[in-house]
Design a protein around this motif. Structure first.
Motif, PDB file in Angstrom:
ATOM      1  N   GLY A 292       0.878  -1.182   0.000  1.00 55.45           N
ATOM      2  CA  GLY A 292       0.000   0.000   0.000  1.00 55.45           C
ATOM      3  C   GLY A 292       0.900   1.211   0.000  1.00 55.45           C
ATOM      4  N   GLY A 293       0.430   2.284   0.601  1.00 55.95           N
ATOM      5  CA  GLY A 293       1.276   3.481   0.683  1.00 55.95           C
ATOM      6  C   GLY A 293       1.390   4.201  -0.642  1.00 55.95           C
ATOM      7  N   CYS A 294       2.547   4.747  -0.908  1.00 52.60           N
ATOM      8  CA  CYS A 294       2.720   5.633  -2.073  1.00 52.60           C
ATOM      9  C   CYS A 294       3.570   4.995  -3.166  1.00 52.60           C
ATOM     10  CB  CYS A 294       3.472   6.891  -1.647  1.00 52.60           C
ATOM     11  SG  CYS A 294       2.505   8.015  -0.688  1.00 52.60           S
ATOM     12  N   VAL A 295       3.324   5.447  -4.387  1.00 52.00           N
ATOM     13  CA  VAL A 295       4.286   5.245  -5.472  1.00 52.00           C
ATOM     14  C   VAL A 295       4.787   6.640  -5.865  1.00 52.00           C
ATOM     15  CG1 VAL A 295       3.391   3.086  -6.417  1.00 52.00           C
ATOM     16  CG2 VAL A 295       2.400   5.236  -7.174  1.00 52.00           C
ATOM     17  N   TYR A 296       6.006   6.691  -6.402  1.00 46.82           N
ATOM     18  CA  TYR A 296       6.498   7.993  -6.851  1.00 46.82           C
ATOM     19  C   TYR A 296       7.080   7.868  -8.249  1.00 46.82           C
ATOM     20  CZ  TYR A 296      11.535   7.221  -6.828  1.00 46.82           C
ATOM     21  OH  TYR A 296      12.787   6.767  -7.165  1.00 46.82           O
ATOM     22  N   GLY A 297       7.195   9.000  -8.947  1.00 45.83           N
ATOM     23  CA  GLY A 297       7.859   9.023 -10.245  1.00 45.83           C
ATOM     24  C   GLY A 297       8.562  10.351 -10.424  1.00 45.83           C
ATOM     25  N   PHE A 298       9.471  10.409 -11.383  1.00 44.92           N
ATOM     26  CA  PHE A 298      10.204  11.650 -11.640  1.00 44.92           C
ATOM     27  C   PHE A 298       9.454  12.495 -12.669  1.00 44.92           C
ATOM     28  CE2 PHE A 298      13.486   8.809 -10.077  1.00 44.92           C
ATOM     29  CZ  PHE A 298      14.168   9.638  -9.200  1.00 44.92           C
ATOM     30  N   LEU A 299       9.375  13.793 -12.410  1.00 43.05           N
ATOM     31  CA  LEU A 299       8.785  14.717 -13.382  1.00 43.05           C
ATOM     32  C   LEU A 299       9.894  15.115 -14.355  1.00 43.05           C
ATOM     33  CD1 LEU A 299       6.821  16.947 -10.847  1.00 43.05           C
ATOM     34  CD2 LEU A 299       5.811  15.345 -12.466  1.00 43.05           C
ATOM     35  N   LEU A 300       9.691  14.792 -15.622  1.00 42.32           N
ATOM     36  CA  LEU A 300      10.709  15.137 -16.613  1.00 42.32           C
ATOM     37  C   LEU A 300      10.501  16.585 -17.049  1.00 42.32           C
ATOM     38  CD1 LEU A 300      10.568  11.859 -18.765  1.00 42.32           C
ATOM     39  CD2 LEU A 300      11.981  12.359 -16.776  1.00 42.32           C
TER      40      LEU A 300
END
Ligand SMILES: Nc1ncnc2c1ncn2[C@@H]1O[C@H](COP(=O)(O)OP(=O)(O)OP(=O)(O)O)[C@@H](O)[C@H]1O
Ligand SMILES: C[C@@](O)(CCO)CC(=O)[O-]
Length: 332
Positions: A292-300
């Motif tokens: 659960g919790g969070c996923v993250y990604g990079f903003l290009l």
């Protein structure tokens, strides 16, 4: 002293959660979201106010100085939060020196989402109590390295109550960091038998490791290689490469997320979020213990994410943008 307020950041594990428990390199950053703790003297009994939970615990002094075993028998006070308060308070001050307190803890970090809310709770509490009881005396509101070590050591005891066992990366980031910490590992210790999500996931990975040691060793090695590649992307000069470091980081997120899925720390509810990201070329990755919790990604750079954000909103999913690398613990 009338009152003291400190704040400290949450964290995002970019790469290396779980494998860090097995001594592999991890890379972690603080977030711009923070927890604040205000400690002031009180005429009445000691209270712990948690506006986020709309809850205030009032705890008599004799309870505050009980042992954890004694507290365990007392159903009214056996919640992890009270145990954490006890362990941190008793590490700072003796019963003879103690005076009643009002402690207020607030946060902009989503609670229980893998972004280090529990560690920041412990760090802000340890720091404010140490200052309030004059156990440390920061000059011009600046902590020395030694004072930070003290805060971190005490906060780690609290984090172990929340997590059952912890590598110590979350409290270390929340205490020290201005930017990122590379490769950090403390030995696992102190099992308090408290059931928490993070503890369950770490335990599940341990079972897999015990069952499939050779396979798990390769997976952890691969995770460490991801950390190493990520660091090298951002620290070596780019020679004739067509892909930017952030594009590579985006790819590394995909590989790392799949590795984390392979050790069963994802959750079906995360799948639709990951799919939405993929549709717009952003590879989202679990951060923290998972389950659960969070996923993250990079903003290009130069990419318009408004459609992606709209899809997340339409699917009733919460998201936020954050800068990496907020300051560690500081006095407000
Ligand atoms: N501001 C706060 N107010 C009240 N309780 C808090 C606060 N911050 C943290 N907590 C406590 O910390 C617990 C969350 O700890 P947990 O370790 O599960 O999540 P996390 O720290 O956000 O995630 P991770 O450790 O994986 O990064 C909450 O259940 C609560 O007891
Ligand atoms: C899953 C884990 O690697 C990160 C939790 O934020 C556990 C730990 O390092 O203590």
């Amino acid at each position: 002293m009338n009152s003291i307020t400190v704040s400290c950041p949450g964290k995002v594990i970019l790469f290396g959660e779980h494998s860090v428990v097995y001594n592999r390199l991890a890379i972690v950053s603080s977030l711009s979201r923070r927890t604040t703790c205000k400690v002031s003297g009180s005429e009445k009994q000691t209270s712990l106010c948690l506006p986020l939970f709309e809850k205030t615990y009032t705890v008599p002094t004799e309870i505050l100085f009980q042992s954890l075993n004694e507290l365990e028998q007392n159903k009214d006070y056996s919640e992890p939060l009270i145990k954490v308060l006890l362990v941190i308070l008793q590490s700072v001050v003796s019963k003879n020196e103690f005076t009643n307190l009002k402690i207020e803890i607030n946060s902009t970090i989503p609670i229980g989402s893998g972004l280090g809310s529990s560690a920041s709770f412990c760090v802000s509490l340890a720091a404010s109590l140490l200052i309030f009881f004059q156990k440390i005396d920061p000059i011009e509101n600046k902590f020395t390295h030694e004072q930070l070590e003290k805060i971190n050591t005490i906060a780690y005891k609290g984090e172990n109550i929340f997590h059952g066992s912890s590598s110590g990366i979350d409290n270390t980031i929340s205490t020290f960091v201005k930017f990122i910490l590379l490769g950090y590992q403390k030995k696992l210790k102190n099992k308090n038998g408290i059931q928490r999500k993070t503890k369950e996931k770490v335990g599940r990975v341990r079972e897999l490791y015990n069952q499939y040691q050779d396979i798990m060793t390769h997976i952890f090695d691969a995770m460490e290689q991801i950390t190493v590649q990520f660091i090298s992307e951002f620290t070596t000069k780019q020679l004739n490469t067509e892909t930017s470091p952030l594009d590579k980081a985006n790819q590394l997120c995909r590989i790392c997320h799949d590795l984390l899925c392979s050790i069963d720390v994802s959750h079906p509810k995360l799948d639709p979020i990951v799919k939405i990201g993929q549709k717009f070329g952003m590879h989202l990755k679990i951060t923290g213990a998972g389950g659960g919790g969070c996923v993250y990604g990079f903003l290009l750079p130069n990419v318009d994410y408004s459609e992606l954000e709209q899809e997340l909103k339409n699917a009733n999913l919460k998201y936020f943008r954050s800068k990496l690398g907020g300051e560690g613990v500081k006095i407000l």
